[in-house]
Design a protein around this motif. Structure first.
Motif, short mmCIF file in Angstrom:
data_model
loop_
_atom_site.label_atom_id
_atom_site.label_comp_id
_atom_site.label_asym_id
_atom_site.label_seq_id
_atom_site.Cartn_x
_atom_site.Cartn_y
_atom_site.Cartn_z
N GLY A 1 2.72 9.31 -10.59
CA GLY A 1 1.77 9.47 -11.67
C GLY A 1 2.45 9.44 -13.03
O GLY A 1 3.32 8.62 -13.29
N GLU A 2 2.08 10.34 -13.88
CA GLU A 2 2.71 10.51 -15.20
C GLU A 2 3.67 11.69 -15.12
O GLU A 2 3.57 12.66 -15.86
CB GLU A 2 1.65 10.74 -16.27
N CYS A 3 4.61 11.59 -14.22
CA CYS A 3 5.53 12.65 -13.83
C CYS A 3 6.07 13.46 -15.01
O CYS A 3 6.53 12.92 -16.00
CB CYS A 3 6.69 12.05 -13.04
N ALA B 1 3.74 5.38 -5.93
CA ALA B 1 3.51 5.28 -7.37
C ALA B 1 2.42 6.25 -7.82
O ALA B 1 2.54 6.89 -8.88
CB ALA B 1 3.15 3.85 -7.75
N ASP B 2 1.37 6.38 -7.02
CA ASP B 2 0.30 7.34 -7.35
C ASP B 2 0.84 8.76 -7.35
O ASP B 2 0.44 9.58 -8.19
CB ASP B 2 -0.86 7.21 -6.36
N ALA B 3 1.74 9.08 -6.42
CA ALA B 3 2.33 10.42 -6.36
C ALA B 3 3.20 10.70 -7.58
O ALA B 3 3.24 11.82 -8.09
CB ALA B 3 3.15 10.59 -5.08
N ASP C 1 2.24 1.70 -3.43
CA ASP C 1 1.17 2.19 -4.30
C ASP C 1 0.94 3.68 -4.11
O ASP C 1 0.70 4.41 -5.08
CB ASP C 1 -0.13 1.41 -4.06
N THR C 2 1.05 4.15 -2.88
CA THR C 2 0.89 5.58 -2.60
C THR C 2 2.00 6.38 -3.28
O THR C 2 1.75 7.44 -3.88
CB THR C 2 0.89 5.84 -1.08
N GLU D 1 0.83 -1.21 0.00
CA GLU D 1 0.00 0.00 0.00
C GLU D 1 0.87 1.26 0.00
O GLU D 1 0.56 2.23 -0.68
CB GLU D 1 -0.95 0.01 1.20
#
Length: 191
Positions: free
Chosen positions: A14-16, A10-12, A7-8, A4
């Motif tokens: 994003g499409e950097c 990875a979400d941050a 995943d947090t 988790e």
């Protein structure tokens, strides 16, 4: 919890597009492996193969890394692998300071999420990131260095040894030392 937390991060990411590399990459290369790994390996930046596939260490250096892991009884499923940069620098040039700075929170987030017993830094850039040093890898490699909250084990980058038998042998010797360190940690936990 580790999955988790990763995943947090990875979400941050994003499409950097926090640096110019975001507009030149094919795929962002976040990281892969066991989120609960005792061993985390950190490289420099994705290469051409990694940029195409979106996973770290899938080219020639990745094949050597697989051999190194196998030599100490591990495979990719047992470790977590990431890079300092999440995007490939054009022409595989060295990472620039502003690119490292843009990716730093994400790599630190990965290290914190996995919380490995040992972080293996592959080459100068990963070693400098984890230890905050300018010392060359040749002076630091092959031994555990205590850093704030981390045990760091610097080694040559697999890509740097592909065409040097002498450095290749040194890298395999360093991984044998790493195997011993992992065994010592396992014994300490059981005892």
């Amino acid at each position: 919890m580790s999955r988790e937390a990763l995943d947090t991060v990875a979400d941050a990411v994003g499409e950097c597009r926090r640096c110019a590399l975001g507009s030149t990459r094919d795929k962002l290369v976040f990281g892969s492996g066991d989120p609960d790994a005792r061993l985390m390996l950190i490289g420099e930046a994705p290469g051409r193969s990694e940029d195409r596939v979106g996973r770290p260490f899938v080219g020639a250096a990745g094949k050597l890394l697989d051999e190194l892991l196998a030599s100490i009884g591990l495979d990719r499923a047992d470790v977590y692998i990431a890079n300092v940069l999440k995007c490939r620098p054009p022409g595989n040039r060295d990472p620039r300071p502003e690119e490292i700075e843009a990716c730093a929170p994400f790599l630190q987030g990965q290290v914190d999420a996995v919380d490995p017993a040992i972080v293996v830094t592959l080459g100068n850039f990963a070693t400098r990131f984890m230890l905050g040093t300018r010392e060359p890898i040749g002076r630091l490699r092959g031994r555990i260095i205590e850093a704030p909250g981390r045990r760091v084990f610097p080694v040559f980058h697999p890509a740097a040894v592909l065409y040097s038998r002498q450095k290749r042998d040194v890298l395999f010797d360093d991984f044998e030392r790493l195997r011993v360190e992992l065994g010592i940690l396992a014994s300490a936990r059981r005892g």
